[in-house]
Write a protein that holds these residues in place. Structure first.
Motif, PDB file in Angstrom:
ATOM      1  N   LYS A 179     -53.082  22.279  64.012  1.00  0.00           N
ATOM      2  CA  LYS A 179     -53.080  23.221  63.100  1.00  0.00           C
ATOM      3  C   LYS A 179     -52.516  24.725  64.008  1.00  0.00           C
ATOM      4  CE  LYS A 179     -56.185  24.448  60.048  1.00  0.00           C
ATOM      5  NZ  LYS A 179     -56.448  25.468  58.564  1.00  0.00           N
ATOM      6  N   GLU A 180     -51.387  25.699  63.630  1.00  0.00           N
ATOM      7  CA  GLU A 180     -51.591  26.709  64.655  1.00  0.00           C
ATOM      8  C   GLU A 180     -51.878  28.094  63.726  1.00  0.00           C
ATOM      9  OE1 GLU A 180     -48.732  29.141  66.899  1.00  0.00           O
ATOM     10  OE2 GLU A 180     -47.994  28.599  65.458  1.00  0.00           O
ATOM     11  N   ASP A 181     -52.733  28.200  63.743  1.00  0.00           N
ATOM     12  CA  ASP A 181     -53.820  29.574  62.457  1.00  0.00           C
ATOM     13  C   ASP A 181     -53.950  28.489  60.594  1.00  0.00           C
ATOM     14  OD1 ASP A 181     -53.528  31.230  64.327  1.00  0.00           O
ATOM     15  OD2 ASP A 181     -51.892  31.967  64.014  1.00  0.00           O
ATOM     16  N   GLU A 182     -53.577  29.355  60.010  1.00  0.00           N
ATOM     17  CA  GLU A 182     -53.576  28.929  58.712  1.00  0.00           C
ATOM     18  C   GLU A 182     -52.790  27.159  58.604  1.00  0.00           C
ATOM     19  OE1 GLU A 182     -56.292  28.812  57.571  1.00  0.00           O
ATOM     20  OE2 GLU A 182     -57.214  30.342  58.971  1.00  0.00           O
ATOM     21  N   ARG A 183     -52.016  27.097  59.341  1.00  0.00           N
ATOM     22  CA  ARG A 183     -50.709  26.653  58.914  1.00  0.00           C
ATOM     23  C   ARG A 183     -50.288  24.821  59.739  1.00  0.00           C
ATOM     24  NH1 ARG A 183     -45.630  29.712  58.851  1.00  0.00           N
ATOM     25  NH2 ARG A 183     -45.862  29.274  61.487  1.00  0.00           N
ATOM     26  N   VAL A 184     -50.398  24.198  59.122  1.00  0.00           N
ATOM     27  CA  VAL A 184     -50.316  22.634  59.643  1.00  0.00           C
ATOM     28  C   VAL A 184     -49.042  22.919  60.848  1.00  0.00           C
ATOM     29  CG1 VAL A 184     -48.990  20.193  58.985  1.00  0.00           C
ATOM     30  CG2 VAL A 184     -51.426  21.253  57.362  1.00  0.00           C
ATOM     31  N   ALA A 185     -49.413  22.531  61.492  1.00  0.00           N
ATOM     32  CA  ALA A 185     -49.020  22.074  63.011  1.00  0.00           C
ATOM     33  C   ALA A 185     -48.320  20.679  63.319  1.00  0.00           C
ATOM     34  CB  ALA A 185     -49.053  23.024  64.368  1.00  0.00           C
ATOM     35  N   GLY A 186     -48.745  19.816  62.662  1.00  0.00           N
ATOM     36  CA  GLY A 186     -48.422  18.225  63.029  1.00  0.00           C
ATOM     37  C   GLY A 186     -49.224  17.689  63.533  1.00  0.00           C
ATOM     38  N   ALA A 187     -49.148  16.229  63.930  1.00  0.00           N
ATOM     39  CA  ALA A 187     -50.796  14.825  64.128  1.00  0.00           C
ATOM     40  C   ALA A 187     -50.804  14.449  65.344  1.00  0.00           C
ATOM     41  CB  ALA A 187     -50.416  14.115  62.743  1.00  0.00           C
ATOM     42  N   PHE A 188     -51.998  14.137  65.708  1.00  0.00           N
ATOM     43  CA  PHE A 188     -52.196  13.355  66.933  1.00  0.00           C
ATOM     44  C   PHE A 188     -53.036  12.188  66.544  1.00  0.00           C
ATOM     45  CE2 PHE A 188     -55.120  11.640  69.624  1.00  0.00           C
ATOM     46  CZ  PHE A 188     -54.222  11.941  71.057  1.00  0.00           C
ATOM     47  N   GLY A 189     -52.388  11.388  67.039  1.00  0.00           N
ATOM     48  CA  GLY A 189     -52.869   9.724  66.629  1.00  0.00           C
ATOM     49  C   GLY A 189     -52.687   8.602  68.145  1.00  0.00           C
ATOM     50  N   TYR A 190     -52.923   7.052  67.814  1.00  0.00           N
ATOM     51  CA  TYR A 190     -52.698   7.030  68.786  1.00  0.00           C
ATOM     52  C   TYR A 190     -51.861   5.057  67.965  1.00  0.00           C
ATOM     53  CZ  TYR A 190     -56.271   4.238  66.732  1.00  0.00           C
ATOM     54  OH  TYR A 190     -57.577   3.445  65.537  1.00  0.00           O
ATOM     55  N   TRP A 191     -51.086   4.809  69.232  1.00  0.00           N
ATOM     56  CA  TRP A 191     -51.107   2.812  68.758  1.00  0.00           C
ATOM     57  C   TRP A 191     -51.921   2.088  68.958  1.00  0.00           C
ATOM     58  CZ3 TRP A 191     -45.455   2.829  66.490  1.00  0.00           C
ATOM     59  CH2 TRP A 191     -44.874   3.888  66.386  1.00  0.00           C
ATOM     60  N   ARG A 192     -51.886   1.286  67.798  1.00  0.00           N
ATOM     61  CA  ARG A 192     -52.585   0.260  67.881  1.00  0.00           C
ATOM     62  C   ARG A 192     -52.929  -0.854  68.606  1.00  0.00           C
ATOM     63  NH1 ARG A 192     -55.367   0.921  62.965  1.00  0.00           N
ATOM     64  NH2 ARG A 192     -57.055  -0.938  62.966  1.00  0.00           N
ATOM     65  N   GLU A 193     -51.618  -0.726  68.854  1.00  0.00           N
ATOM     66  CA  GLU A 193     -50.680  -2.022  70.072  1.00  0.00           C
ATOM     67  C   GLU A 193     -51.336  -1.763  71.089  1.00  0.00           C
ATOM     68  OE1 GLU A 193     -46.807  -3.324  71.245  1.00  0.00           O
ATOM     69  OE2 GLU A 193     -47.093  -3.283  69.322  1.00  0.00           O
ATOM     70  N   SER A 194     -50.838  -0.664  71.966  1.00  0.00           N
ATOM     71  CA  SER A 194     -50.946   0.213  73.164  1.00  0.00           C
ATOM     72  C   SER A 194     -52.136   0.516  72.670  1.00  0.00           C
ATOM     73  CB  SER A 194     -50.133   0.669  73.640  1.00  0.00           C
ATOM     74  OG  SER A 194     -49.461   1.892  72.612  1.00  0.00           O
ATOM     75  N   GLY A 195     -52.749   1.307  72.260  1.00  0.00           N
ATOM     76  CA  GLY A 195     -53.425   1.851  72.554  1.00  0.00           C
ATOM     77  C   GLY A 195     -53.137   3.911  73.183  1.00  0.00           C
ATOM     78  N   ARG A 196     -51.555   3.691  73.172  1.00  0.00           N
ATOM     79  CA  ARG A 196     -51.142   5.234  74.074  1.00  0.00           C
ATOM     80  C   ARG A 196     -51.665   5.841  72.776  1.00  0.00           C
ATOM     81  NH1 ARG A 196     -45.030   5.847  75.588  1.00  0.00           N
ATOM     82  NH2 ARG A 196     -45.485   7.138  76.582  1.00  0.00           N
ATOM     83  N   PHE A 197     -51.389   7.298  73.123  1.00  0.00           N
ATOM     84  CA  PHE A 197     -51.766   8.899  72.416  1.00  0.00           C
ATOM     85  C   PHE A 197     -50.320   9.011  71.713  1.00  0.00           C
ATOM     86  CE2 PHE A 197     -55.466   9.262  74.450  1.00  0.00           C
ATOM     87  CZ  PHE A 197     -56.604   8.869  73.794  1.00  0.00           C
ATOM     88  N   ILE A 198     -50.059   9.618  70.190  1.00  0.00           N
ATOM     89  CA  ILE A 198     -48.688  10.012  70.577  1.00  0.00           C
ATOM     90  C   ILE A 198     -49.324  10.960  69.321  1.00  0.00           C
ATOM     91  CG2 ILE A 198     -49.374   8.103  68.257  1.00  0.00           C
ATOM     92  CD1 ILE A 198     -46.089   8.165  68.322  1.00  0.00           C
TER      93      ILE A 198
END
Lengths: 631, 381
Positions: A179-198
């Motif tokens: 989030k930025e302040d009170e608002r959603v700004a995005g999402a963070f995760g990983y590829w299960r296959e490679s473990g790479r972050f996205i």
């Protein structure tokens, strides 16, 4: 962060079951660039497990059906704890959502005049479930999947890129909403296959992650059901409602271990199957509650006559509501009268000719033959309750699916709460996914339009922090194995916050959960990040623990029994408690629970019920609008 | 009831991997996936495997067990001898990501190439009317759980990466068949099945049907009806080349006029109405176009055999006719092949073989009109 893949979308949908896909279709059709993220391959979501059908008052089989009747049935099923506005929207819009599926290629079973066939189901006054044999969920998923492919084909023609406006990120897990302040700004995760972050820059995120069943030992749910969306919402500042209500289906397989929890359809009992304990006794006659006493048969002879003459006999108590039957089985097993593998016997073999069983229950015949080596035409099945569905979920605005308290966050389907109150009717799940999936897609689109082009930005520090949290399990001291902690969590929830709840046991559960949380922090995984199931489980485990705390805390607080929440120490339903929703929020590392008044139904909906019926649920103060003793 | 089983499991990738041996406990009633999970929990925490519903409904846990494509969740341990080593390997037709997990994106690519359901533009939601009997054929194919075992076992792509660009595979043949048989779909799909998706590469070995965990009759109910619709032609019923195939599909909509044309011309030659030289270029042209849409040999062999014979290529004619005998299953098709062989043997002045061939032709189909060329004394007049 060098090891980071980054994308920008208008809407990010987390989850690719019925609700997620329907939401994504809507957002894309509203012109929004949309990403769908799912932990499994595209088309494998848990929705495929749904068998019975989609409830919608199309009136194809009985023209007396209407949205008002469906609304009434839904409120009764939820013991009047449902958010009335959700139940109303659901009942009104379900038929359009089903018809729409046909235009995308769904092939439902037909009536003789060529319309969509509808079947009877528990709690529904008229035949209402659109179905395809016993694989309706698969049809739903495949149809939505193919609709998405068709939208991608449109984009291929228009832009030369099928993923120009709609892309599926399969086998990808989201670990945080940013989030930025009170608002959603995005999402963070990983590829299960490679473990790479996205990371996804997106002002609107729709949660459609399903349920929480994998926190329980015996469940009909798949590994994906780890309460990710519930936990993401909590951690983003949202709230959960009705988390104490969990539906245990009375008949799951109990043996062999590999299939423990898999559903045994209610049709087995509907077609004549009876429940027996180790002594061969049809014990359900001992478990008819007073409120149902005059509606159910008093002896076996009458119950048996009902199958052929329902007008002059009362139905057998094996066909009591799901929660009643689940509790009865539980009691028999605890009293030492269970079957060898800890269930009871469901006997259809001695009740119907073998040929009839094979014809009427082909999938059950196949399931037991293939997986248990049991011929249900010759011997009894062993069955017991299985954790099936969570009524509780993210608190949302009924019309838009907007999560209360977090701008830009939306939720639909099982992860959202309120629609089903304290107990869900069979068939109302698939329609819920479609109605509120579409509404969340629409709600997110309207929210975007209201932003006037400004987009909240993800802070670099938030990404660094999310990445550090995700790799933490590789840096542990080796003292804990995620599989062990998970197994203990499942035992704890199953045994201490299960079908029948007691104050002391829930206190014990909360203590145990604290301990497991400490141990989870020390979980260490081996190997590297590429398709590493131990690592995936370690991250899912945090979600399960957080959500389990919500369930246990809310269950401890609600001092009554209602729908999917049974207190041995408070066995009765309370009209005062009906006016209360319990709201869970994250409080540091802990969970807080507060009481919140349930919105009251407007008069025109209240008047759909008989006063006499409402008296069972509501206080006199709530019923002043209705004349005494009148409709 | 429990015992210790010997397992060999593929660990690693295509380039860098090996079969690892494990001794692992097995309890009564378990399936292979349970044992894989036990390996994860006790000995190999990072063992990669896809799974989901564990009830045979989602099609995620596809792998090969002792070399056979199977769902891990639907393979019970008691189907193996307790002393037997159970070998679990990833799907062979797809690149290995790690351990038992393969990259199946090929299938999602192919899915995107099949044009979507296309209803009549003026038909509104809620107004769809279809009879149960008309939707049932497509419903069988919609039972597909997309486990891709049929794709894995299909020999066209299993060891032939080079065929993947032009071959969609059994899963998508049933998808095309499903749409083709949908009562309200308006697109023409048969010819594209052949031309764009490589249906012609399939030579009906039925391996896909055998591994389908949903019991979908992929070959009999989807592939063969589509092939016959593609190739199906208004052959003179008296010659019966495709009679049985055609009879199986009541809804034949497409005729292959080229194959029809070639066969009719050759039969005219056989009947003595025209000579081969005068129709040769027409026959060649027709056959070239027919081959573009027909399957690899199974239905065109009879045609080719007759063409070789009329063109005077006796050895090739005999080879094609014999190939036809090894493929064609209907009595009429076998009879036609034997008639062609009889003519070859007759031309080679091998009376015993000729008589035998004629007897065979008559045994399979006593009324085969082409037998009239051999008259009452079994010899050509």
């Amino acid at each position: 962060m060098t090891d980071l893949e980054r994308h920008s979308y208008d809407v990010v949908v987390i989850g690719a079951g019925g609700a997620g896909l329907r939401a994504a279709i809507e957002a894309r059709e509203q012109g929004k660039r949309t990403a769908i993220i799912c932990k499994s391959l595209f088309g494998k979501a848990h929705t495929v497990m749904a068998e019975g059908g989609i409830a919608a008052s199309m009136g194809n089989v009985n023209s007396k059906d209407s949205w008002q009747v469906h609304f009434r049935d839904t409120m009764r099923g939820g013991k009047f704890l449902n958010l009335w506005r959700m139940a109303e929207l659901h009942a009104k819009e379900a038929p359009q959502r089903v018809w729409e599926l046909e235009t995308w290629g769904a092939l439902f079973d037909r009536t003789p005049d060529g319309r969509i066939s509808q079947r009877n189901f528990g709690g529904h006054e008229y035949p209402r479930l659109a179905h395809v044999g016993d694989r309706t969920g698969l049809e739903l998923i495949r149809t939505l999947q193919q609709k998405i492919v068709s939208l991608q084909q449109e984009d291929e023609r228009e832009f030369g890129d099928p993923e120009a406006r709609l892309r599926v990120f399969a086998e990808c897990t989201i670990t945080e909403i940013l989030k930025e302040d009170e608002r959603v700004a995005g999402a963070f995760g990983y590829w299960r296959e490679s473990g790479r972050f996205i990371a996804f820059d997106a002002p609107a995120v729709i949660l459609a992650t399903g349920g929480i069943g994998k926190s329980f030992k015996v469940t009909s749910n798949s590994w994906e059901y780890t309460g990710d969306g519930h936990a993401l919402a909590l951690k983003a500042g949202g709230s959960l409602v009705n988390m104490e209500f969990i539906q245990f289906h009375p008949t799951g397989m109990v043996w062999p271990p590999s299939v423990k929890g898999i559903l045994v359809t209610e049709s087995v009992r509907g077609d004549g199957g009876v429940l027996k304990n180790a002594g061969g006794q049809r014990f359900m006659f001992d478990y008819v509650p007073d409120v149902f006493r005059d509606k159910y048969a008093h002896d076996e002879a009458e119950g048996d006559r009902w199958y052929t003459d329902p007008d002059n006999n009362r139905r057998p108590p094996e066909l009591l509501p799901r929660d009643e039957v689940a509790r009865a089985i539980n009691s028999e097993v605890k009293a030492g009268r269970g079957s060898p593998h800890g269930g009871v016997f469901l006997d259809v073999a001695s009740r119907l000719p073998a040929e009839t069983i094979r014809k009427k229950l082909p999938s059950m015949y196949h399931q037991f033959k293939e997986l248990a080596g049991v011929d249900i035409t010759a011997e009894a099945m062993e069955v017991g309750p299985t954790c099936h569905y969570v009524m509780g979920g993210v608190e949302v605005e009924p019309d838009t699916g907007a999560a209360v308290g977090v701008q830009g966050l939306f939720a639909a389907g099982e992860v959202a709460g309120g629609m089903h109150g304290s107990n869900r009717l069979g068939g109302n799940s698939l329609s819920d996914l479609l109605v509120f999936g579409r509404r969340a897609g629409l709600g997110a689109s309207q929210y975007l339009d209201g932003l006037d082009g400004t987009r909240p930005a993800i802070a670099g520090a938030d990404i660094d922090q999310a990445a550090a949290a995700a790799v933490a399990p590789f840096n542990g001291d080796g003292s804990e194995n995620p599989y062990t902690v998970h197994t203990e969590l499942q035992m704890t929830m199953n045994d201490l916050v299960g079908i029948i709840r007691r104050s002391e046991e829930m206190q014990d559960a909360l203590e145990k959960l604290e301990e497991l949380k400490r141990r989870a922090a020390a979980v260490t995984v081996e190997g590297h990040r590429q398709f590493n199931p131990g690592w995936h489980l370690a991250l899912d485990l945090d979600n399960m623990l957080l959500v389990s705390q919500c369930v246990a805390r809310a269950a401890l607080m609600r001092e009554e029994s209602r729908g999917g929440h049974t207190r041995e120490d408070y066995p009765l339903m309370s009209a005062e408690w009906r006016q209360v929703n319990l709201i869970c929020r994250a409080d540091g590392d802990d969970v807080s629970v507060t009481r919140q008044p349930l919105p009251s139904m407007p008069d025109e909906l209240l008047q759909l019920f008989e006063r006499e019926e409402l008296n069972k649920y509501m206080t006199d103060d709530e019923l002043t609008v209705l004349p005494e003793g009148d409709a | 009831m429990g015992y210790t089983a010997k397992f060999r499991v593929w660990r690693g990738t295509d380039e860098d991997g090996a079969l690892n041996d494990y001794d692992v406990d097995v309890n009564e009633g378990e399936v292979v996936l349970d044992v894989i999970h036990r390996l994860q929990a006790t000995q190999a925490p990072d063992l990669a495997v896809r799974w989901n519903c564990k009830a045979g409904k989602c099609g995620s846990c596809s792998a090969e067990i002792n070399g056979r494509p199977r769902l891990l969740c639907m393979t019970r341990m008691n189907t193996f001898d307790q002393s037997e080593t159970v070998t679990v390997t990833p799907l062979r037709a797809f690149p290995v990501i790690r351990d038992l997990v393969t990259n199946v994106s090929f299938n999602y690519q192919k899915a995107r190439e099949v044009p979507s359901f296309t209803p009549p533009p003026d038909l509104k939601a809620g107004d769809y009317r279809m009879q149960q009997i008309d939707v049932e054929r497509s419903q069988e194919f919609r039972k597909c759980i997309e486990c891709f075992l049929c794709q894995d076992t299909c020999h066209v792509i299993r060891d032939h990466e080079e065929n993947k660009p032009v071959f969609a595979g059994p899963r998508f043949f049933i998808r095309i068949a499903e749409l083709d048989m949908h009562p309200l779909d308006t697109l023409e799909r048969k010819h594209s099945a052949q031309e764009d998706y490589g249906l012609g590469y399939c030579n009906i070995t039925k391996c896909c049907t055998e591994v389908c965990p949903e019991g979908i009759h992929i070959t009999d109910n989807a592939i063969i009806p589509m092939k016959e619709r593609v190739v199906d032609a208004k052959y003179d019923p008296a010659f019966g080349l495709f009679r049985v195939l055609r009879a199986r599909s009541k809804s034949t909509k497409t005729m292959n006029e080229q194959a029809d044309r070639a066969w009719s011309l050759l039969c005219s030659v056989e009947a003595g109405d025209v000579d081969y030289a005068s129709v040769r270029s027409d026959v060649e042209d027709a056959m070239r176009q027919a081959k573009g849409v027909a399957s690899t040999g199974t239905v065109l062999a009879s045609l080719e055999a007759l063409d070789h014979f009329e063109a005077g290529r006796l050895d090739e004619a005999a080879a094609e006719a014999q190939a036809s005998l090894s493929w064609h299953r209907s009595a009429q098709e076998r009879s036609d092949a034997w008639v062609t062989l009889a003519r070859v043997y007759d031309a080679q002045e091998r009376p015993t073989a000729t008589v035998e061939a004629i007897e065979n032709a008559r045994r399979h189909w006593p009324d085969n009109p082409r037998l009239r060329h051999f008259g009452g004394d079994e010899r050509r007049p």
